[in-house]
Design a protein around this motif. Structure first.
Motif, PDB file in Angstrom:
ATOM      1  N   MET A   1       0.725  -1.142  -0.150  1.00  0.00           N
ATOM      2  CA  MET A   1      -0.068  -0.021  -0.045  1.00  0.00           C
ATOM      3  C   MET A   1       0.676   1.266  -0.030  1.00  0.00           C
ATOM      4  SD  MET A   1      -3.115  -0.330  -0.125  1.00  0.00           S
ATOM      5  CE  MET A   1      -4.580  -1.741   0.253  1.00  0.00           C
ATOM      6  N   LEU A   2       0.460   2.310  -0.813  1.00  0.00           N
ATOM      7  CA  LEU A   2       1.243   3.402  -0.656  1.00  0.00           C
ATOM      8  C   LEU A   2       0.793   4.391   0.400  1.00  0.00           C
ATOM      9  CD1 LEU A   2       0.744   4.521  -4.368  1.00  0.00           C
ATOM     10  CD2 LEU A   2       2.809   4.284  -3.432  1.00  0.00           C
ATOM     11  N   PRO A   3       1.644   5.171   1.183  1.00  0.00           N
ATOM     12  CA  PRO A   3       1.398   5.911   2.303  1.00  0.00           C
ATOM     13  C   PRO A   3       0.208   6.865   2.011  1.00  0.00           C
ATOM     14  CG  PRO A   3       3.470   6.485   1.584  1.00  0.00           C
ATOM     15  CD  PRO A   3       2.794   5.390   0.773  1.00  0.00           C
ATOM     16  N   GLY A   4      -0.568   7.267   2.980  1.00  0.00           N
ATOM     17  CA  GLY A   4      -1.895   7.851   2.819  1.00  0.00           C
ATOM     18  C   GLY A   4      -1.573   9.327   2.342  1.00  0.00           C
ATOM     19  N   SER A   5      -0.604   9.838   2.427  1.00  0.00           N
ATOM     20  CA  SER A   5      -0.095  11.220   2.097  1.00  0.00           C
ATOM     21  C   SER A   5       0.521  11.149   0.593  1.00  0.00           C
ATOM     22  CB  SER A   5       1.064  11.750   2.855  1.00  0.00           C
ATOM     23  OG  SER A   5       2.136  10.871   2.726  1.00  0.00           O
ATOM     24  N   PHE A   6       0.480  10.193  -0.096  1.00  0.00           N
ATOM     25  CA  PHE A   6       1.024   9.914  -1.384  1.00  0.00           C
ATOM     26  C   PHE A   6      -0.039  10.653  -2.378  1.00  0.00           C
ATOM     27  CE2 PHE A   6       0.694   7.576  -5.543  1.00  0.00           C
ATOM     28  CZ  PHE A   6       2.123   7.898  -6.139  1.00  0.00           C
ATOM     29  N   GLN A   7       0.402  11.796  -3.219  1.00  0.00           N
ATOM     30  CA  GLN A   7      -0.428  12.514  -4.015  1.00  0.00           C
ATOM     31  C   GLN A   7       0.358  12.257  -5.491  1.00  0.00           C
ATOM     32  OE1 GLN A   7      -3.300  14.342  -3.563  1.00  0.00           O
ATOM     33  NE2 GLN A   7      -3.341  14.197  -5.717  1.00  0.00           N
ATOM     34  N   PRO A   8      -0.309  10.999  -6.266  1.00  0.00           N
ATOM     35  CA  PRO A   8      -0.065  11.133  -7.535  1.00  0.00           C
ATOM     36  C   PRO A   8      -0.510  11.921  -8.521  1.00  0.00           C
ATOM     37  CG  PRO A   8      -1.817   9.503  -6.998  1.00  0.00           C
ATOM     38  CD  PRO A   8      -1.420  10.196  -5.809  1.00  0.00           C
TER      39      PRO A   8
ATOM     40  N   PHE B   1       1.974   7.591 -10.929  1.00  0.00           N
ATOM     41  CA  PHE B   1       0.418   7.245 -10.991  1.00  0.00           C
ATOM     42  C   PHE B   1       0.124   6.281  -9.659  1.00  0.00           C
ATOM     43  CE2 PHE B   1       2.640   4.093 -13.388  1.00  0.00           C
ATOM     44  CZ  PHE B   1       2.021   2.645 -12.994  1.00  0.00           C
ATOM     45  N   GLU B   2      -1.006   6.067  -9.478  1.00  0.00           N
ATOM     46  CA  GLU B   2      -1.520   5.076  -8.726  1.00  0.00           C
ATOM     47  C   GLU B   2      -2.423   4.180  -9.707  1.00  0.00           C
ATOM     48  OE1 GLU B   2      -4.218   6.375  -5.546  1.00  0.00           O
ATOM     49  OE2 GLU B   2      -5.592   7.323  -6.833  1.00  0.00           O
ATOM     50  N   LEU B   3      -2.721   3.072  -9.274  1.00  0.00           N
ATOM     51  CA  LEU B   3      -3.434   2.102  -9.886  1.00  0.00           C
ATOM     52  C   LEU B   3      -4.558   1.649  -9.149  1.00  0.00           C
ATOM     53  CD1 LEU B   3      -4.705   0.394 -12.327  1.00  0.00           C
ATOM     54  CD2 LEU B   3      -2.732  -1.323 -11.898  1.00  0.00           C
ATOM     55  N   VAL B   4      -6.030   2.125  -9.126  1.00  0.00           N
ATOM     56  CA  VAL B   4      -6.920   1.625  -8.435  1.00  0.00           C
ATOM     57  C   VAL B   4      -7.634   0.534  -9.091  1.00  0.00           C
ATOM     58  CG1 VAL B   4      -9.141   2.360  -7.340  1.00  0.00           C
ATOM     59  CG2 VAL B   4      -7.190   3.906  -7.796  1.00  0.00           C
ATOM     60  N   LEU B   5      -7.789  -0.674  -8.458  1.00  0.00           N
ATOM     61  CA  LEU B   5      -8.402  -1.758  -9.074  1.00  0.00           C
ATOM     62  C   LEU B   5      -9.738  -1.817  -8.028  1.00  0.00           C
ATOM     63  CD1 LEU B   5      -5.332  -4.149  -9.157  1.00  0.00           C
ATOM     64  CD2 LEU B   5      -6.449  -2.711 -10.780  1.00  0.00           C
ATOM     65  N   LEU B   6     -10.860  -1.835  -8.518  1.00  0.00           N
ATOM     66  CA  LEU B   6     -12.244  -1.918  -8.012  1.00  0.00           C
ATOM     67  C   LEU B   6     -12.889  -3.251  -8.323  1.00  0.00           C
ATOM     68  CD1 LEU B   6     -14.337  -0.789  -6.198  1.00  0.00           C
ATOM     69  CD2 LEU B   6     -15.276   0.344  -8.276  1.00  0.00           C
ATOM     70  N   ASP B   7     -12.948  -4.157  -7.379  1.00  0.00           N
ATOM     71  CA  ASP B   7     -13.519  -5.369  -7.458  1.00  0.00           C
ATOM     72  C   ASP B   7     -15.195  -5.350  -6.960  1.00  0.00           C
ATOM     73  OD1 ASP B   7     -14.651  -7.862  -6.990  1.00  0.00           O
ATOM     74  OD2 ASP B   7     -13.511  -8.386  -5.120  1.00  0.00           O
ATOM     75  N   ASN B   8     -15.818  -5.379  -8.241  1.00  0.00           N
ATOM     76  CA  ASN B   8     -17.261  -5.252  -8.280  1.00  0.00           C
ATOM     77  C   ASN B   8     -17.926  -6.468  -7.766  1.00  0.00           C
ATOM     78  OD1 ASN B   8     -19.925  -3.833  -8.398  1.00  0.00           O
ATOM     79  ND2 ASN B   8     -19.953  -4.308 -10.807  1.00  0.00           N
TER      80      ASN B   8
ATOM     81  N   ASP C   1       3.059  -4.435  -6.693  1.00  0.00           N
ATOM     82  CA  ASP C   1       3.541  -3.025  -6.792  1.00  0.00           C
ATOM     83  C   ASP C   1       2.745  -2.217  -5.858  1.00  0.00           C
ATOM     84  OD1 ASP C   1       3.659  -0.377  -8.169  1.00  0.00           O
ATOM     85  OD2 ASP C   1       5.032  -1.370  -9.629  1.00  0.00           O
ATOM     86  N   PRO C   2       3.651  -1.334  -5.204  1.00  0.00           N
ATOM     87  CA  PRO C   2       3.110  -0.448  -3.933  1.00  0.00           C
ATOM     88  C   PRO C   2       2.157   0.579  -4.803  1.00  0.00           C
ATOM     89  CG  PRO C   2       5.454   0.070  -4.581  1.00  0.00           C
ATOM     90  CD  PRO C   2       4.994  -1.183  -5.348  1.00  0.00           C
ATOM     91  N   ARG C   3       2.098   0.802  -5.878  1.00  0.00           N
ATOM     92  CA  ARG C   3       1.289   1.823  -6.693  1.00  0.00           C
ATOM     93  C   ARG C   3      -0.230   1.330  -6.535  1.00  0.00           C
ATOM     94  NH1 ARG C   3       5.003   3.075 -11.795  1.00  0.00           N
ATOM     95  NH2 ARG C   3       5.029   0.515 -11.422  1.00  0.00           N
ATOM     96  N   ILE C   4      -0.298  -0.065  -6.377  1.00  0.00           N
ATOM     97  CA  ILE C   4      -1.705  -0.808  -6.418  1.00  0.00           C
ATOM     98  C   ILE C   4      -2.431  -0.481  -5.232  1.00  0.00           C
ATOM     99  CG2 ILE C   4      -2.976  -2.654  -7.041  1.00  0.00           C
ATOM    100  CD1 ILE C   4      -0.805  -3.765  -8.730  1.00  0.00           C
ATOM    101  N   ARG C   5      -3.791  -0.083  -5.693  1.00  0.00           N
ATOM    102  CA  ARG C   5      -4.592  -0.069  -4.261  1.00  0.00           C
ATOM    103  C   ARG C   5      -5.705  -0.677  -4.779  1.00  0.00           C
ATOM    104  NH1 ARG C   5      -7.931   4.353  -2.996  1.00  0.00           N
ATOM    105  NH2 ARG C   5      -6.497   5.598  -4.109  1.00  0.00           N
ATOM    106  N   ILE C   6      -6.184  -1.671  -3.890  1.00  0.00           N
ATOM    107  CA  ILE C   6      -7.404  -2.542  -4.148  1.00  0.00           C
ATOM    108  C   ILE C   6      -8.712  -2.251  -3.454  1.00  0.00           C
ATOM    109  CG2 ILE C   6      -8.442  -5.200  -4.435  1.00  0.00           C
ATOM    110  CD1 ILE C   6      -5.737  -5.932  -4.939  1.00  0.00           C
TER     111      ILE C   6
END
Length: 290
Positions: A1-8, A38-45, A60-65
């Motif tokens: 996970m990227l830190p909460g302060s990360f601003q891509p 960049f950040e990569l947001v993966l949304l599991d529907n 990869d730390p840029r990924i957020r699920i």
């Protein structure tokens, strides 16, 4: 996970519903970008296949699920995906499409350099289920370079289909997207082109000649199954743009669009037919070798 302060600078969003067949290839195409901010947001529907497992297989730390507790309809699901983003620039990518390695690099810079741009779009390749190019460098006829909202709306109306392309070959500003209310739930089958045109109330359109994304054509896709509905939705959007005072669409534009709409439908049908033939050839070859 990227830190909460990360601003891509860019958020790439992939809304996923049972996309196990091509999801890994799609994710890799994002992680292989030459532009790294960049950040990569993966949304599991609320998937019921192996998609969540595939998402978690990438470290990869840029990924957020993220995950929806229940399966949402497509427009709402895509909106939720954008809601999860943190960057000022947005690219939405379908779970079976892919990006050219320089896509983010070549689309981010124009938006950073020119605050008067609202939408950047490139041409894209049409690929089959084996990722082979069926039609190269498709789209943006008459839309290369910088154009205002009225010019783009007229091209959309005259085209009778979608001359801009799908979400994967487009980048826009998050603030503008939120200001227009996102995708329209009453236009689910043309919500991409409808959204792109509405975004242009905030700035101009840049059409890029490079093919920076690939859109997958498959016989089992939603587009293939709902051809008649897509055709009707495109006609309705054409009529709506023609009646709107915002875009200065002329009666002649609407007349041409009505005449060309069946040809747009024919082109789309031909693409699905070509993909289907390629799949059948692959099946025959496999049966011969086994």
């Amino acid at each position: 996970m990227l830190p909460g302060s990360f601003q891509p600078t860019v958020s790439v969003c992939i809304p996923v519903y049972n996309g196990e067949a091509y999801l890994a290839e799609t994710i890799r195409s994002v992680l292989d970008q030459t532009y790294g901010d960049f950040e990569l947001v993966l949304l599991d529907n609320n998937c019921s296949d192996r998609s969540p497992e595939i998402m978690r297989s990438f470290s990869d730390p840029r990924i957020r699920i993220e995950r929806n507790a229940e399966t949402l309809p497509q427009p709402r699901n895509w909106r939720v995906c954008v809601d999860h983003t943190r960057a000022p620039l947005i690219k939405v990518l379908c779970a079976d499409d892919v990006l050219h390695p320089r896509c983010l690099e070549l689309q981010t810079q124009p938006l950073l350099d020119d605050p008067g741009l609202a939408v950047v779009a490139s041409r894209r390749h049409m690929i089959d289920e084996q990722s082979r190019v069926i039609v190269p460098r498709r789209g943006l006829s008459g839309l290369i370079g910088v154009h205002n909202a009225a010019e783009v709306a007229r091209k959309v109306v005259r085209n009778g289909a979608n001359p801009i392309g799908e979400v994967g070959n487009v980048m826009f500003r998050r603030a503008d997207f939120m200001a227009i209310g996102g995708w329209r739930e009453d236009r689910p089958l043309v919500m991409d082109v409808d959204c792109f045109v509405r975004l242009l109330q905030f700035g101009e359109f840049l059409g890029q000649p490079e093919a920076l994304a690939a859109f997958r054509i498959g016989g089992s896709s939603i587009s293939a199954e709902r051809m008649d509905e897509i055709y009707a939705a495109q006609r309705a959007l054409t009529e709506e743009l023609g009646e709107s005072p915002e875009y200065d669409v002329r009666g002649l534009d609407v007349t041409i669009g009505r005449a060309l709409a069946p040809f747009g439908r024919m082109r789309r049908s031909l693409l699905f037919a070509m993909s289907g033939l390629a799949a059948k050839r692959d099946a025959r070859r496999e049966s011969v070798t086994t």
